[in-house]
Design a protein around this motif. Sequence first.
Motif, PDB file in Angstrom:
ATOM      1  N   ARG A   1       0.875  -1.182   0.000  1.00  0.00           N
ATOM      2  CA  ARG A   1       0.000   0.000   0.000  1.00  0.00           C
ATOM      3  C   ARG A   1       0.909   1.227   0.000  1.00  0.00           C
ATOM      4  NH1 ARG A   1      -3.099   2.948   4.314  1.00  0.00           N
ATOM      5  NH2 ARG A   1      -5.067   3.649   3.404  1.00  0.00           N
ATOM      6  N   LEU A   2       1.133   1.762  -1.192  1.00  0.00           N
ATOM      7  CA  LEU A   2       2.077   2.864  -1.359  1.00  0.00           C
ATOM      8  C   LEU A   2       1.377   4.203  -1.188  1.00  0.00           C
ATOM      9  CD1 LEU A   2       4.016   1.592  -4.518  1.00  0.00           C
ATOM     10  CD2 LEU A   2       4.615   1.257  -2.107  1.00  0.00           C
ATOM     11  N   TRP A   3       2.150   5.194  -0.749  1.00  0.00           N
ATOM     12  CA  TRP A   3       1.713   6.589  -0.803  1.00  0.00           C
ATOM     13  C   TRP A   3       2.352   7.172  -2.059  1.00  0.00           C
ATOM     14  CZ3 TRP A   3       4.108   7.061   4.674  1.00  0.00           C
ATOM     15  CH2 TRP A   3       3.324   6.329   5.582  1.00  0.00           C
ATOM     16  N   THR A   4       1.574   7.775  -2.906  1.00  0.00           N
ATOM     17  CA  THR A   4       2.084   8.159  -4.216  1.00  0.00           C
ATOM     18  C   THR A   4       1.795   9.616  -4.543  1.00  0.00           C
ATOM     19  OG1 THR A   4       0.068   7.670  -5.469  1.00  0.00           O
ATOM     20  CG2 THR A   4       1.535   5.819  -4.993  1.00  0.00           C
ATOM     21  N   PHE A   5       2.565  10.152  -5.470  1.00  0.00           N
ATOM     22  CA  PHE A   5       2.248  11.402  -6.148  1.00  0.00           C
ATOM     23  C   PHE A   5       1.686  11.037  -7.519  1.00  0.00           C
ATOM     24  CE2 PHE A   5       5.863  13.147  -3.489  1.00  0.00           C
ATOM     25  CZ  PHE A   5       5.057  13.952  -2.683  1.00  0.00           C
ATOM     26  N   GLY A   6       0.437  11.408  -7.765  1.00  0.00           N
ATOM     27  CA  GLY A   6      -0.149  11.142  -9.073  1.00  0.00           C
ATOM     28  C   GLY A   6      -0.479   9.693  -9.327  1.00  0.00           C
ATOM     29  N   GLY A   7      -0.550   8.866  -8.283  1.00  0.00           N
ATOM     30  CA  GLY A   7      -0.979   7.482  -8.430  1.00  0.00           C
ATOM     31  C   GLY A   7       0.107   6.496  -8.757  1.00  0.00           C
ATOM     32  N   THR A   8       1.360   6.940  -8.932  1.00  0.00           N
ATOM     33  CA  THR A   8       2.445   6.024  -9.261  1.00  0.00           C
ATOM     34  C   THR A   8       3.647   6.315  -8.376  1.00  0.00           C
ATOM     35  OG1 THR A   8       3.356   7.496 -10.974  1.00  0.00           O
ATOM     36  CG2 THR A   8       1.711   5.878 -11.678  1.00  0.00           C
ATOM     37  N   ALA A   9       4.501   5.289  -8.229  1.00  0.00           N
ATOM     38  CA  ALA A   9       5.759   5.453  -7.505  1.00  0.00           C
ATOM     39  C   ALA A   9       6.873   4.856  -8.366  1.00  0.00           C
ATOM     40  CB  ALA A   9       5.709   4.762  -6.147  1.00  0.00           C
ATOM     41  N   PRO A  10       7.771   5.667  -8.921  1.00  0.00           N
ATOM     42  CA  PRO A  10       7.879   7.115  -8.717  1.00  0.00           C
ATOM     43  C   PRO A  10       6.730   7.886  -9.356  1.00  0.00           C
ATOM     44  CG  PRO A  10       9.367   6.393 -10.454  1.00  0.00           C
ATOM     45  CD  PRO A  10       8.791   5.145  -9.843  1.00  0.00           C
TER      46      PRO A  10
ATOM     47  N   HIS B   1       8.241   8.204   4.309  1.00  0.00           N
ATOM     48  CA  HIS B   1       7.402   8.716   3.231  1.00  0.00           C
ATOM     49  C   HIS B   1       8.061   8.490   1.870  1.00  0.00           C
ATOM     50  CE1 HIS B   1       4.136  11.006   5.393  1.00  0.00           C
ATOM     51  NE2 HIS B   1       4.925  10.634   6.390  1.00  0.00           N
ATOM     52  N   ILE B   2       9.373   8.661   1.797  1.00  0.00           N
ATOM     53  CA  ILE B   2      10.066   8.395   0.531  1.00  0.00           C
ATOM     54  C   ILE B   2      10.059   6.900   0.231  1.00  0.00           C
ATOM     55  CG2 ILE B   2      12.274   8.532  -0.677  1.00  0.00           C
ATOM     56  CD1 ILE B   2      12.871  11.072   0.937  1.00  0.00           C
ATOM     57  N   ALA B   3      10.393   6.091   1.233  1.00  0.00           N
ATOM     58  CA  ALA B   3      10.457   4.643   1.017  1.00  0.00           C
ATOM     59  C   ALA B   3       9.106   4.069   0.633  1.00  0.00           C
ATOM     60  CB  ALA B   3      10.980   3.955   2.282  1.00  0.00           C
ATOM     61  N   ASN B   4       8.039   4.711   1.055  1.00  0.00           N
ATOM     62  CA  ASN B   4       6.704   4.192   0.741  1.00  0.00           C
ATOM     63  C   ASN B   4       6.148   4.768  -0.562  1.00  0.00           C
ATOM     64  OD1 ASN B   4       4.965   2.207   2.045  1.00  0.00           O
ATOM     65  ND2 ASN B   4       3.395   3.785   1.956  1.00  0.00           N
ATOM     66  N   GLY B   5       7.011   5.426  -1.363  1.00  0.00           N
ATOM     67  CA  GLY B   5       6.620   5.766  -2.721  1.00  0.00           C
ATOM     68  C   GLY B   5       6.533   7.226  -3.078  1.00  0.00           C
ATOM     69  N   MET B   6       6.817   8.138  -2.147  1.00  0.00           N
ATOM     70  CA  MET B   6       6.564   9.550  -2.417  1.00  0.00           C
ATOM     71  C   MET B   6       7.820  10.254  -2.931  1.00  0.00           C
ATOM     72  SD  MET B   6       3.743  10.630   0.372  1.00  0.00           S
ATOM     73  CE  MET B   6       2.910  11.593  -0.881  1.00  0.00           C
ATOM     74  N   PHE B   7       8.115  10.016  -4.211  1.00  0.00           N
ATOM     75  CA  PHE B   7       9.289  10.635  -4.831  1.00  0.00           C
ATOM     76  C   PHE B   7       9.074  10.660  -6.338  1.00  0.00           C
ATOM     77  CE2 PHE B   7      10.027   6.091  -4.435  1.00  0.00           C
ATOM     78  CZ  PHE B   7      10.431   5.735  -5.712  1.00  0.00           C
ATOM     79  N   GLY B   8       9.868  11.482  -7.015  1.00  0.00           N
ATOM     80  CA  GLY B   8       9.813  11.584  -8.467  1.00  0.00           C
ATOM     81  C   GLY B   8      10.960  12.435  -8.968  1.00  0.00           C
ATOM     82  N   ALA B   9      10.987  12.667 -10.282  1.00  0.00           N
ATOM     83  CA  ALA B   9      12.108  13.361 -10.914  1.00  0.00           C
ATOM     84  C   ALA B   9      11.629  14.575 -11.691  1.00  0.00           C
ATOM     85  CB  ALA B   9      12.859  12.411 -11.841  1.00  0.00           C
TER      86      ALA B   9
END
Length: 844
Positions: A604-613, A685-693
Motif C-alpha cells: 500500500r504505497l503513498w504516491t504522487f499522481g498514483g504512481t511510484a515514482p 514517506h520516501i520509502a513508501n513511494g513519495m518521490f519523483g524526478a
Amino acid sequence: MVVAAWFTALVVVAVAHRWIPQSGWLLVHLLGIGAASNAILIWSGHFTDALLRRSATGARRPDTARLIAFNTGAVVLVAGMVGGWWPVVLVGGCVVAGVAGWHGITLLRRLRAALPSRFGHTVRYYIAAATMLPVGAGFGIAMANSGLPGELHERLVLGHAAVNVLGWVGLTVLGTLVTLWPTMLRTRMAQRVETAARRGLPALILALAVGVAGALAGIPLVTAAGTLGYLAAALYVLEPHLDEIRRKHPADFATLSVLAGIVWLLGSLIYLTVALATASTPLEAAAAAGSVTAALLAGFLVQVLLGALTYLIPVVIGGRAAVQGAMTELERGASWRLSVANAGLLVCVLPIPSLVRVLCSVLVLVAFASFLPLAVRAVLVARRMRGTASKPGRPEPVPARKRIRSAAAGLGIVVLGAAAGIAADPAAAGLSTVDASNVRASGYTTEVEVQIEGMRFVPDVLEVPVGDRLVVTLVNTGTDRHDLVLANGTRTARIGPGETATLDAGLVGGQMDGWCSVAGHRQMGMTLTVEPTGAGDDLEHTDHGSEAEAGSLTSSDVSRSLGADPAAGFVAHDPVAPAPAADHRITLAATDEQREVAPGITQRLWTFGGTAPGPVLRGRVGDVFEITLVNDGSIGHSIDFHAGSLSPDEPMRTIEPGESLVYRFTATRSGIWLYHCSTMPMSLHIANGMFGAVIIDPPDLVPVAREYVLVQSELYLGAEGGEADSDKITAEDPDLVVFNGYANQYDHRPLQARVGERVRIWVLAAGPNRGTSFHVVGGQFDTVFAEGDYRLRPDTGGSQTLGLFPAQGGFVELEFPEPGHYPFVSHSMVDAERGAHGIVEVRE
C-alpha cells in the motif's frame, strides 16, 4: 441546450479528472465560464425584456451573435489553458470580457430606452454584474502568465474569485430572486422585497470593492471586512423573502434547490469571513478561499442553476400539456437528489478520511448529473404532448410522506457511503476498541497533560497510582498532526497543531506503553510509558504493539518473488523520458494506492499522481513550475522540489487529507532533480513511494535517438498489502532495490535500442538511504553528466559507471556496437541482486 452542453462537459471531466490535465481548473471554469455564464447571458436578457415590458423583436440576432462570440471565446480560453498557450488564453479571455461588456451596455441601453419600470432595479443588478466579468477575466488572464511572482499570483486568485463568484454570479442571482422567487413559489411578492433590493445593491458593490481591494493589496483583514459587508448586504436583500417562504413553503425541486443554494452561499460567506480574518498572509487567504470552493460552486452555484433551469425549461417549452409533462419528468426523484447532494456535500466539507470524501463526492456527482437525462426526457415528453388537450396547472404534488421517505433514503445512501469509507480505513477515522480492566478501583482520577516537543511526548513517563482512573489531555504543541494510542486500546483522534484531545484510559493496573500511530512517528521516538505506583513488582506490563511491524514479508518471500515472472498482461512503468512541456501547471494528488512492486508482492504505497515514482516533469532553465498538491491520502503529506530554490516555510508545509497547496518555483539550474515528500519521518514517506524526478535540460543538450529515465529507490516491505516497515528503514535493511518502482521489471520488458543509435539514460538515486553505481554491462559511456556538470564528453575518454549518492542524479550516453541483450545494474551488486537490474535489447 448551450448550458446543458457545458454541464455535460463538466460531468465528463469530473468523472475522468485524474487523467485530464488542468482538471481542477477545468471543473471550476466549465461550470463558471461555461454553464453559469451562458445561463446569465441568456436569462438576464430575457428577464430584462420581460421586466421592462419591452418587445424582443429584432433583438434575437444580436443576442445570438453575443452568445456565439462568448462561447467561441470560452472554448479558446479553455483550449489555451489546457494546452499551456498564454497568447491563446489572452485572446479567449479578451473575447469573453468583451462580450460581457457588450452585454452590459446592451442592458443599459434597454433600461434607458424603456419607460420607468417598477423592477428597473433588477436590471441594474444585471448591469452591475456585467461590469464584473471583464475585471475578473482580466485577473484570470494575468494569473495565466506563469511568470508572476508568487504573492502577486495569490492576490489575483483571491480577487479573481471574489469578482467572478460574488460579483458576476452573486449579483445576478440576488437581483433575479426579487421577481423569480415569488413566481416560483406562486405567491405574491413580499412588501419590502423591492426596497431592500434597491438599497442593497450599492452596499453589495461597495463591500465587494473593499474585499477585492484588500485581496489585491495583500491585506486579508480588509478582505474579511469586505466579505462581512457583502454578507450583511446579502442578508438585508434576502430577509424580506422570508415572508414569502412563510406564506408558501418550498415543496418542489426548483424552489428547494434554489433555497439550498442560498443557504450554502450564506454559510460559505460566514466561514470565509472568519478564515480571512485569521489569515496572516495572502497565501493563507488564498488557501481559505480555496477551502470553500466546493461549498460555493457545488453548494451554491450548481444548486441555484439546476433549480432555476428546472423551473424555466418548462416555461420555454410552452403549451399546458407539454409544460405539465416536462415538470413531471424534472421532478422525478427530487427529494432523493436534494438529500444526497446536500448531505454528501456537507460530509465532503467536514474533516473526514479521504476515502469517505471520495465516496460521498461520487454520490453528489450522481445526484447533480441526474438532471441531464431528466432534462432530455422532459424535452422529449413535452414534444410528444405538445398540442394535447390537458387541464391547466402543475403536476399533482408528491405527498409529503413520500417526499420524506425519498429524502430519508437519500440520506441513508450518504450514511452508508460514509460508513463504507470508514470501514475500509478505520484508522483514518480514529476508531479503536477499549479493553476492560479487572483492577479494583481506588475511586480517584489522575489527570495528566501531555504536550509535544519535536517528535517527543512531554512528559514521556506518566506515574499513576494503581486503581486510579487515568485521563490524559493531549495538547499538540508540535508542528505536525499526531495522536496518542495506549496499549489497552484507548486512543485520541488525530489532531493538528494547536488542537487538544482528551483520552480516558480507564483504570490503571499495570505498566502500559503509549505511542503516536501516525506512520513512522513511533519509530522516531513518539512513545511514552504509564508507570503504576503503589504496588509490587508483579504488576502486569501491557504492550499490544511491538516495535517490529507484525507480518512483514521475509527474505524467503522476496527470494521467491525475484525468481518469478510477472503475471500475464504486466505493463512496465514507462521509462521513456518526456519532452519538455510548454506548460508547467500540474496537479499532483497524494493518494494511497495498492501496487505490485515485485511478482506476487503488493504494498500500500503513498504516491504522487498514483504512481511510484511520480510523474517525470521536464522543462528548461528559466521555466516556472506551478504544482498544486492535493492530499487525497489518509495522512498528512508535503512536497519538496530540489529543482527550485526558495524558502521552504510555506510551500513545503505538511497538509492534511482534503487540503491542497500551490508550490511555485523557477528552474534556474539544469540537471535531474529529486522531488519527494518532506513530512516526518521523511525516510518512511520516501520509502513508501513519495518521490519523483524533474529534468531541467542543460542549454546545450543535443537531441538523441532514444532517452530513458531510471529512478532507483529502495523498498522496505511490510506485510503483504501493507505499508513500509519502519524498523527496516531505521536499520537500513532494504528488501528490494528497484528501478522505477518494480523489481527487475526491465528484465521482463526490456528497453529498446538499435545498433549505432545514440541513447541517453537519465538516472536519479531517490533513496531514501542508498545511492547507485549505474553500469551497462557490455557498454561504455562516452558522455557523463552528473549534478549539473559534464564529467565526460565524447572523444575525451570513457566511463564505466555513473556514481551517485542519495538524491543525486545525472545522465549517461552511449552507442551499442552490435545486437544483443545488454544488462544495466547498480554495480553495488547486492542491490542488483535485490532487483536493481534490467536489460537493453539492441537490434539491427
